[in-house]
Every structure is written in C-alpha cells, then in structure tokens.
Design a protein around this motif. Structure first.
Motif, PDB file in Angstrom:
ATOM      1  N   SER A  58       0.834  -1.212   0.000  1.00 52.50           N
ATOM      2  CA  SER A  58       0.000   0.000   0.000  1.00 52.50           C
ATOM      3  C   SER A  58       0.867   1.261   0.000  1.00 52.50           C
ATOM      4  CB  SER A  58      -0.940   0.017   1.211  1.00 52.50           C
ATOM      5  OG  SER A  58      -1.870  -1.035   1.146  1.00 52.50           O
ATOM      6  N   THR A  59       1.927   1.228   0.810  1.00 58.70           N
ATOM      7  CA  THR A  59       2.843   2.370   0.863  1.00 58.70           C
ATOM      8  C   THR A  59       3.554   2.563  -0.470  1.00 58.70           C
ATOM      9  OG1 THR A  59       3.209   2.091   3.238  1.00 58.70           O
ATOM     10  CG2 THR A  59       4.870   3.324   2.021  1.00 58.70           C
ATOM     11  N   LYS A  60       3.974   1.465  -1.090  1.00 56.38           N
ATOM     12  CA  LYS A  60       4.670   1.551  -2.372  1.00 56.38           C
ATOM     13  C   LYS A  60       3.818   2.233  -3.430  1.00 56.38           C
ATOM     14  CE  LYS A  60       6.919  -1.161  -5.992  1.00 56.38           C
ATOM     15  NZ  LYS A  60       7.448  -2.476  -6.408  1.00 56.38           N
ATOM     16  N   TYR A  61       2.518   1.908  -3.438  1.00 55.40           N
ATOM     17  CA  TYR A  61       1.623   2.473  -4.452  1.00 55.40           C
ATOM     18  C   TYR A  61       0.863   3.704  -3.955  1.00 55.40           C
ATOM     19  CZ  TYR A  61       2.588  -1.420  -7.558  1.00 55.40           C
ATOM     20  OH  TYR A  61       3.211  -2.310  -8.407  1.00 55.40           O
ATOM     21  N   ASN A  62       1.242   4.157  -2.748  1.00 54.24           N
ATOM     22  CA  ASN A  62       0.693   5.400  -2.210  1.00 54.24           C
ATOM     23  C   ASN A  62      -0.840   5.387  -2.144  1.00 54.24           C
ATOM     24  OD1 ASN A  62       0.963   7.982  -1.080  1.00 54.24           O
ATOM     25  ND2 ASN A  62       0.755   8.992  -3.062  1.00 54.24           N
ATOM     26  N   ILE A  63      -1.372   4.294  -1.610  1.00 54.51           N
ATOM     27  CA  ILE A  63      -2.826   4.211  -1.446  1.00 54.51           C
ATOM     28  C   ILE A  63      -3.164   4.093   0.034  1.00 54.51           C
ATOM     29  CG2 ILE A  63      -3.238   3.176  -3.707  1.00 54.51           C
ATOM     30  CD1 ILE A  63      -3.591   0.483  -2.271  1.00 54.51           C
ATOM     31  N   ARG A  64      -4.310   4.640   0.398  1.00 55.72           N
ATOM     32  CA  ARG A  64      -4.801   4.515   1.764  1.00 55.72           C
ATOM     33  C   ARG A  64      -5.709   3.291   1.828  1.00 55.72           C
ATOM     34  NH1 ARG A  64      -6.458  10.604   3.853  1.00 55.72           N
ATOM     35  NH2 ARG A  64      -4.356  11.521   3.695  1.00 55.72           N
ATOM     36  N   SER A  65      -5.313   2.356   2.635  1.00 51.55           N
ATOM     37  CA  SER A  65      -6.120   1.143   2.774  1.00 51.55           C
ATOM     38  C   SER A  65      -6.096   0.703   4.227  1.00 51.55           C
ATOM     39  CB  SER A  65      -5.567   0.022   1.891  1.00 51.55           C
ATOM     40  OG  SER A  65      -4.279  -0.375   2.331  1.00 51.55           O
ATOM     41  N   ASN A  66      -7.101  -0.038   4.619  1.00 53.48           N
ATOM     42  CA  ASN A  66      -7.134  -0.647   5.946  1.00 53.48           C
ATOM     43  C   ASN A  66      -6.412  -1.990   5.836  1.00 53.48           C
ATOM     44  OD1 ASN A  66      -7.842  -2.266   8.174  1.00 53.48           O
ATOM     45  ND2 ASN A  66      -9.702  -1.080   8.510  1.00 53.48           N
ATOM     46  N   PRO A  67      -5.221  -2.124   6.430  1.00 54.49           N
ATOM     47  CA  PRO A  67      -4.459  -3.359   6.254  1.00 54.49           C
ATOM     48  C   PRO A  67      -5.227  -4.606   6.683  1.00 54.49           C
ATOM     49  CG  PRO A  67      -3.094  -1.660   7.225  1.00 54.49           C
ATOM     50  CD  PRO A  67      -4.490  -1.132   7.230  1.00 54.49           C
TER      51      PRO A  67
END
Length: 211
Positions: A58-67
């Motif tokens: 998620s960090t690599k693709y710069n997206i906000r997600s609930n892990p």
C-alpha cells in the motif's frame, strides 16, 4: 549434519507450490483499489506477516487502505480460488525424515486457520510443531518464529536446520542462529545470498537430508 535433530520448513514455496495462488489473491485484493501489483511486489516479501505485506505494498503504491481489511480480502480470495499441491518430492521426503526420527516443524506466516482449511490433515499431522502467524507478535525477518519452534521442540540452533525460499525467511533463520538452505523455487539466487546453501530443487534437498 550428524548432530541434526530438527528440520524447520517454511510452507509456501517450500513444501507447497502455492505462491502463484497467493499472488493472485493479493492481486485481486489490490484491484479493489485500482492497483495492478506485480510478482516482484510480493514474492520478495513472502514470509512477512500478512498485515505487514498489505502495509508495505500500500505504501509503495501510495494508497490509503485498511491493512486488516486488505488481509481479509486476500484470505477470502485465496480460499475461493486456489489449486493446492505439494511439490512432487515433498510427501516422500517428509515420510523419510519421520522414519529417521527427525523432529519436523512448519514455520509459516500463514494464519493457522488457512493452513488447517487448505492443507490435508494427514500431512499436517506428520509435523511435531506448527508455528503460524498467530503464534508470534513479530514475524519474519525477525528470529521469533524460528526461536519459538526450537523452544517448543526443545532443540538448539546447532541441532536444527531451516529450509526457506525467500530472503525474509532466510534473515529470520540466520538471526535465530540456524543453518539455512534456500530453494530457488520462487526467486533466483540473487535474492537468496544470505542463505548458507542455495539449491535448485527438492531432489537436491533429498540428497542432503536423506543420507
């Protein structure tokens, strides 16, 4: 090798040919966010706790997600669509090692529920210990999973051997002080340099472990 009492196996990509199915499940999970991940995003992270994999990608693709939600999606997709199979030499290898009286453990980043739902029970029953993602707060590349396995088997690092297929698993084994053999089942040698020995396949592994 003559002092070897216990052999500790990673699961995905070592005992079972499941990495492609795991990748496809992650791929579907991230497609919900419009992201098309690649194998090189996931394969080098294999062995890490699933929530950490979700965070890293998620960090690599710069997206906000609930892990936690991402992991839930990944596990759901995997259970819905997977074609589980062992590497062909594995059942015979495990049988031979049990016959020789070796202690055997699975040390996996998979949740215990996933292992129990997807792996034949008669295979799991051959292992003296299963350490899953649920059994340690810190996963690979920290030494904790392999330290827990050795503690429960009552063996030390000099009496143990690890079989891995991924760099984080190798780091975990070496941090725990254990000799590590790496298989090139999912990644090339350049990813596995920290292992004590790198081999191509399970046929070579049999020659090493079955004397």
């Amino acid at each position: 090798m003559k002092n070897l009492k216990a052999i500790l196996f990673d699961f995905d990509g070592v005992l079972a040919d499941t990495m492609q199915d795991n990748f496809q499940a992650w791929k579907k999970a991230f497609e919900n966010f419009g992201i098309n991940i690649k194998k090189e995003d996931y394969f080098p992270l294999e062995g890490m706790k699933l929530i950490n994999i979700a965070q890293r990608i998620s960090t690599k693709y710069n997206i906000r997600s609930n892990p936690n939600e991402m992991v839930r999606l990944k596990n759901r997709y995997y259970l819905q669509d997977h074609s589980f199979s062992f590497y062909s030499e594995v059942p015979e290898l495990i049988h031979s090692l049990k016959t020789k009286g070796k202690l055997l453990a699975i040390v996996s980043a998979s949740p215990r529920e996933k292992l129990e739902k997807t792996v034949p029970q008669d295979f799991l029953s051959k292992f003296d210990m299963i350490v899953s993602a649920d059994d340690t707060k810190r996963g690979k590349p920290n030494p904790d999973p392999y330290l827990v396995a050795m503690e429960k088997l009552n063996v030390g690092p000099r009496e143990s051997l690890v079989v891995e297929n991924a760099p984080l698993g190798i780091k975990s084994a070496k941090s725990a002080g254990i000799y590590c053999i790496a298989l090139t089942t999912t990644l090339s040698k350049r990813y596995l340099k920290e292992a004590d020995k790198i081999i191509k396949n399970h046929e070579e592994l049999k020659k090493i472990l079955i004397k």
